[in-house]
Design a protein around this motif. Structure first.
Motif, PDB file in Angstrom:
ATOM      1  N   LEU A   1       0.829  -1.208   0.000  1.00 38.95           N
ATOM      2  CA  LEU A   1       0.000   0.000   0.000  1.00 38.95           C
ATOM      3  C   LEU A   1       0.860   1.252   0.000  1.00 38.95           C
ATOM      4  CD1 LEU A   1      -2.982  -0.572   2.488  1.00 38.95           C
ATOM      5  CD2 LEU A   1      -3.096  -0.331   0.004  1.00 38.95           C
ATOM      6  N   ILE A   2       1.862   1.265   0.879  1.00 34.87           N
ATOM      7  CA  ILE A   2       2.723   2.450   0.988  1.00 34.87           C
ATOM      8  C   ILE A   2       3.559   2.632  -0.273  1.00 34.87           C
ATOM      9  CG2 ILE A   2       4.610   3.496   2.307  1.00 34.87           C
ATOM     10  CD1 ILE A   2       3.453   2.098   4.786  1.00 34.87           C
ATOM     11  N   GLU A   3       4.040   1.530  -0.843  1.00 30.90           N
ATOM     12  CA  GLU A   3       4.788   1.621  -2.099  1.00 30.90           C
ATOM     13  C   GLU A   3       3.924   2.193  -3.209  1.00 30.90           C
ATOM     14  OE1 GLU A   3       6.182  -2.387  -2.551  1.00 30.90           O
ATOM     15  OE2 GLU A   3       8.167  -1.899  -1.746  1.00 30.90           O
ATOM     16  N   ASN A   4       2.652   1.781  -3.264  1.00 32.06           N
ATOM     17  CA  ASN A   4       1.744   2.317  -4.279  1.00 32.06           C
ATOM     18  C   ASN A   4       1.458   3.790  -4.057  1.00 32.06           C
ATOM     19  OD1 ASN A   4       0.216   0.410  -6.395  1.00 32.06           O
ATOM     20  ND2 ASN A   4       0.881  -0.839  -4.657  1.00 32.06           N
ATOM     21  N   CYS A   5       1.337   4.204  -2.791  1.00 32.35           N
ATOM     22  CA  CYS A   5       1.155   5.629  -2.495  1.00 32.35           C
ATOM     23  C   CYS A   5       2.354   6.427  -3.007  1.00 32.35           C
ATOM     24  CB  CYS A   5       0.998   5.848  -0.993  1.00 32.35           C
ATOM     25  SG  CYS A   5      -0.560   5.270  -0.307  1.00 32.35           S
ATOM     26  N   LYS A   6       3.545   5.920  -2.764  1.00 28.83           N
ATOM     27  CA  LYS A   6       4.766   6.594  -3.217  1.00 28.83           C
ATOM     28  C   LYS A   6       4.818   6.671  -4.738  1.00 28.83           C
ATOM     29  CE  LYS A   6       9.804   6.301  -3.169  1.00 28.83           C
ATOM     30  NZ  LYS A   6      10.996   5.531  -2.728  1.00 28.83           N
ATOM     31  N   ARG A   7       4.418   5.576  -5.395  1.00 32.23           N
ATOM     32  CA  ARG A   7       4.503   5.494  -6.851  1.00 32.23           C
ATOM     33  C   ARG A   7       3.501   6.419  -7.537  1.00 32.23           C
ATOM     34  NH1 ARG A   7       3.368   0.347  -7.331  1.00 32.23           N
ATOM     35  NH2 ARG A   7       5.502  -0.172  -6.738  1.00 32.23           N
ATOM     36  N   HIS A   8       2.273   6.479  -7.012  1.00 31.22           N
ATOM     37  CA  HIS A   8       1.211   7.204  -7.703  1.00 31.22           C
ATOM     38  C   HIS A   8       1.012   8.630  -7.190  1.00 31.22           C
ATOM     39  CE1 HIS A   8      -0.075   3.730 -10.020  1.00 31.22           C
ATOM     40  NE2 HIS A   8       0.042   3.003  -8.933  1.00 31.22           N
ATOM     41  N   CYS A   9       1.465   8.908  -5.968  1.00 28.53           N
ATOM     42  CA  CYS A   9       1.330  10.263  -5.404  1.00 28.53           C
ATOM     43  C   CYS A   9       2.671  10.669  -4.817  1.00 28.53           C
ATOM     44  CB  CYS A   9       0.233  10.291  -4.342  1.00 28.53           C
ATOM     45  SG  CYS A   9      -1.406   9.897  -4.973  1.00 28.53           S
ATOM     46  N   LYS A  10       3.624  10.973  -5.687  1.00 28.03           N
ATOM     47  CA  LYS A  10       5.013  11.162  -5.289  1.00 28.03           C
ATOM     48  C   LYS A  10       5.212  12.315  -4.320  1.00 28.03           C
ATOM     49  CE  LYS A  10       6.815   9.207  -9.584  1.00 28.03           C
ATOM     50  NZ  LYS A  10       7.631   9.445 -10.806  1.00 28.03           N
ATOM     51  N   ASN A  11       4.339  13.297  -4.364  1.00 26.27           N
ATOM     52  CA  ASN A  11       4.524  14.477  -3.519  1.00 26.27           C
ATOM     53  C   ASN A  11       3.744  14.428  -2.217  1.00 26.27           C
ATOM     54  OD1 ASN A  11       6.188  15.708  -5.506  1.00 26.27           O
ATOM     55  ND2 ASN A  11       4.370  16.382  -6.623  1.00 26.27           N
ATOM     56  N   ALA A  12       2.941  13.382  -2.035  1.00 24.57           N
ATOM     57  CA  ALA A  12       2.068  13.311  -0.859  1.00 24.57           C
ATOM     58  C   ALA A  12       2.829  12.776   0.356  1.00 24.57           C
ATOM     59  CB  ALA A  12       0.864  12.426  -1.148  1.00 24.57           C
ATOM     60  N   SER A  13       2.559  13.383   1.501  1.00 21.64           N
ATOM     61  CA  SER A  13       3.053  12.831   2.760  1.00 21.64           C
ATOM     62  C   SER A  13       2.115  11.720   3.213  1.00 21.64           C
ATOM     63  CB  SER A  13       3.132  13.923   3.821  1.00 21.64           C
ATOM     64  OG  SER A  13       1.841  14.462   4.081  1.00 21.64           O
ATOM     65  N   ILE A  14       2.611  10.838   4.069  1.00 18.57           N
ATOM     66  CA  ILE A  14       1.808   9.733   4.592  1.00 18.57           C
ATOM     67  C   ILE A  14       1.886   9.741   6.113  1.00 18.57           C
ATOM     68  CG2 ILE A  14       1.516   7.226   4.722  1.00 18.57           C
ATOM     69  CD1 ILE A  14       2.728   6.999   1.968  1.00 18.57           C
ATOM     70  N   THR A  15       0.740   9.567   6.761  1.00 16.20           N
ATOM     71  CA  THR A  15       0.689   9.349   8.205  1.00 16.20           C
ATOM     72  C   THR A  15       0.124   7.962   8.454  1.00 16.20           C
ATOM     73  OG1 THR A  15       0.351  11.703   8.680  1.00 16.20           O
ATOM     74  CG2 THR A  15      -0.222  10.140  10.410  1.00 16.20           C
ATOM     75  N   LEU A  16       0.902   7.121   9.112  1.00 21.87           N
ATOM     76  CA  LEU A  16       0.489   5.755   9.434  1.00 21.87           C
ATOM     77  C   LEU A  16       0.171   5.662  10.922  1.00 21.87           C
ATOM     78  CD1 LEU A  16       0.209   2.688   8.846  1.00 21.87           C
ATOM     79  CD2 LEU A  16       2.689   2.500   9.247  1.00 21.87           C
ATOM     80  N   LEU A  17      -1.070   5.318  11.242  1.00 21.24           N
ATOM     81  CA  LEU A  17      -1.477   5.130  12.634  1.00 21.24           C
ATOM     82  C   LEU A  17      -1.355   3.653  12.980  1.00 21.24           C
ATOM     83  CD1 LEU A  17      -4.681   7.389  12.770  1.00 21.24           C
ATOM     84  CD2 LEU A  17      -2.296   8.026  13.127  1.00 21.24           C
ATOM     85  N   THR A  18      -0.520   3.332  13.963  1.00 23.03           N
ATOM     86  CA  THR A  18      -0.250   1.936  14.297  1.00 23.03           C
ATOM     87  C   THR A  18       0.107   1.798  15.763  1.00 23.03           C
ATOM     88  OG1 THR A  18       1.283   0.087  13.892  1.00 23.03           O
ATOM     89  CG2 THR A  18       2.129   2.296  13.482  1.00 23.03           C
ATOM     90  N   ASN A  19      -0.122   0.613  16.330  1.00 20.16           N
ATOM     91  CA  ASN A  19       0.303   0.380  17.713  1.00 20.16           C
ATOM     92  C   ASN A  19       1.764  -0.038  17.793  1.00 20.16           C
ATOM     93  OD1 ASN A  19       0.353  -2.471  17.161  1.00 20.16           O
ATOM     94  ND2 ASN A  19      -1.816  -2.627  17.699  1.00 20.16           N
ATOM     95  N   GLY A  20       2.389  -0.291  16.657  1.00 22.33           N
ATOM     96  CA  GLY A  20       3.829  -0.520  16.614  1.00 22.33           C
ATOM     97  C   GLY A  20       4.288  -1.919  16.974  1.00 22.33           C
ATOM     98  N   ILE A  21       3.373  -2.803  17.367  1.00 18.26           N
ATOM     99  CA  ILE A  21       3.782  -4.136  17.818  1.00 18.26           C
ATOM    100  C   ILE A  21       4.517  -4.908  16.719  1.00 18.26           C
ATOM    101  CG2 ILE A  21       2.892  -6.395  18.510  1.00 18.26           C
ATOM    102  CD1 ILE A  21       0.741  -4.946  20.103  1.00 18.26           C
ATOM    103  N   LYS A  22       4.036  -4.826  15.494  1.00 17.48           N
ATOM    104  CA  LYS A  22       4.625  -5.575  14.385  1.00 17.48           C
ATOM    105  C   LYS A  22       6.091  -5.203  14.165  1.00 17.48           C
ATOM    106  CE  LYS A  22       4.346  -8.243  10.622  1.00 17.48           C
ATOM    107  NZ  LYS A  22       4.188  -9.709  10.700  1.00 17.48           N
ATOM    108  N   PHE A  23       6.468  -3.988  14.543  1.00 17.09           N
ATOM    109  CA  PHE A  23       7.830  -3.536  14.297  1.00 17.09           C
ATOM    110  C   PHE A  23       8.845  -4.142  15.263  1.00 17.09           C
ATOM    111  CE2 PHE A  23       5.192   0.009  12.583  1.00 17.09           C
ATOM    112  CZ  PHE A  23       5.431  -0.278  11.248  1.00 17.09           C
ATOM    113  N   LYS A  24       8.371  -4.979  16.185  1.00 21.28           N
ATOM    114  CA  LYS A  24       9.305  -5.756  16.997  1.00 21.28           C
ATOM    115  C   LYS A  24      10.053  -6.748  16.110  1.00 21.28           C
ATOM    116  CE  LYS A  24       6.052  -9.460  18.226  1.00 21.28           C
ATOM    117  NZ  LYS A  24       5.325 -10.150  19.295  1.00 21.28           N
ATOM    118  N   GLU A  25       9.480  -7.037  14.924  1.00 20.35           N
ATOM    119  CA  GLU A  25      10.139  -7.898  13.939  1.00 20.35           C
ATOM    120  C   GLU A  25      11.061  -7.034  13.085  1.00 20.35           C
ATOM    121  OE1 GLU A  25       7.110  -9.933  11.730  1.00 20.35           O
ATOM    122  OE2 GLU A  25       5.970 -10.433  13.540  1.00 20.35           O
TER     123      GLU A  25
END
Length: 237
Positions: free
Chosen positions: A162-186
């Protein structure tokens, strides 16, 4: 999310498209949903047609009719809407707003005491729908994209896509990701996100207390505090 109601004709599956009030050339109509108060034109090629007329002549085109005039007036050019076979029109992207978000999933790996959104099974095509939505965005006008849930990281590598597609199709747009962060323990998953190398990606991770007892009680998951902290540490590597 704003939604409106009408009556469908020739719509057996959900339709995603962009609102227009301007007649488009035949070869450009595929992604557009025409909004009109008066029917009677040629509608060949449009993804759908929305009208306030109370009835329509029998035809082969995908119509939503009987939408009240107030609702019709609120649908704006470049809004992205999802039309359901039930006649419900859901506005997924408000072209005049800077606070639009993509709902990555309604699933979650926590059970926060203050959460107003119950966990629900996602539609089977939710990911594909979101990719189509991103491709419909106007890259010149889209300045910001929010990604939320549920918990977006529970969809795993699909979130990376999803984020890669956002970057590809909307190159100038900023992204805010709301997450609890648990997955990033990996660490490997965290590296995948980092390797996208997005120019303006803000990741919002809440810690509800400075100790595990209070934080874990709030989110309804034992061990969440230390998993979240480890995820934040991995993102700093």
């Amino acid at each position: 999310m704003k939604n409106y109601q009408g009556i469908t004709e020739n719509i057996k599956a959900s339709i995603l498209g962009k609102i227009t009030r301007t007649i488009k050339p035949f070869f450009l109509r595929e992604k557009w949903i025409l909004v009109t108060e008066k029917t009677g034109r040629s509608y060949f090629g449009y993804a759908g047609i929305i009208t306030s007329e109370k009835s329509i002549k029998k035809n082969k085109y995908p119509f939503v009719f009987g939408v009240d005039l107030q609702s019709l007036s609120e649908l704006k050019d470049d809004d992205i809407v999802l039309i359901e076979p039930s006649g419900q029109i859901n506005v997924l992207w408000d072209s005049n707003s800077i606070h639009n978000s993509i709902l990555a999933t309604e699933q979650c790996n926590e059970n926060c005491v203050m959460c107003p959104q119950p966990k629900r099974k996602d539609p089977d095509d939710l990911f594909e729908l979101n990719i189509k939505l991103i491709k419909l965005l106007n890259p010149e006008k889209t300045k910001h994209i929010g990604i939320t849930g549920g918990e977006p990281t529970v969809i795993g590598d699909k979130l990376i896509d999803l984020i890669e597609n956002c970057k590809r199709h909307c190159k100038n747009a900023s992204i805010t990701l709301l997450t609890n962060g648990i997955k990033f323990k990996e660490l490997e998953y965290t590296r995948k996100l980092s390797q996208i190398n997005h120019h303006d990606l803000v990741i919002c991770i809440p810690l509800y207390a400075d100790n595990d007892t209070e934080h874990d009680t709030i989110v309804g998951r034992k061990g969440s505090f230390y998993e979240t902290v480890k995820g934040i540490h991995n993102m700093a590597l």
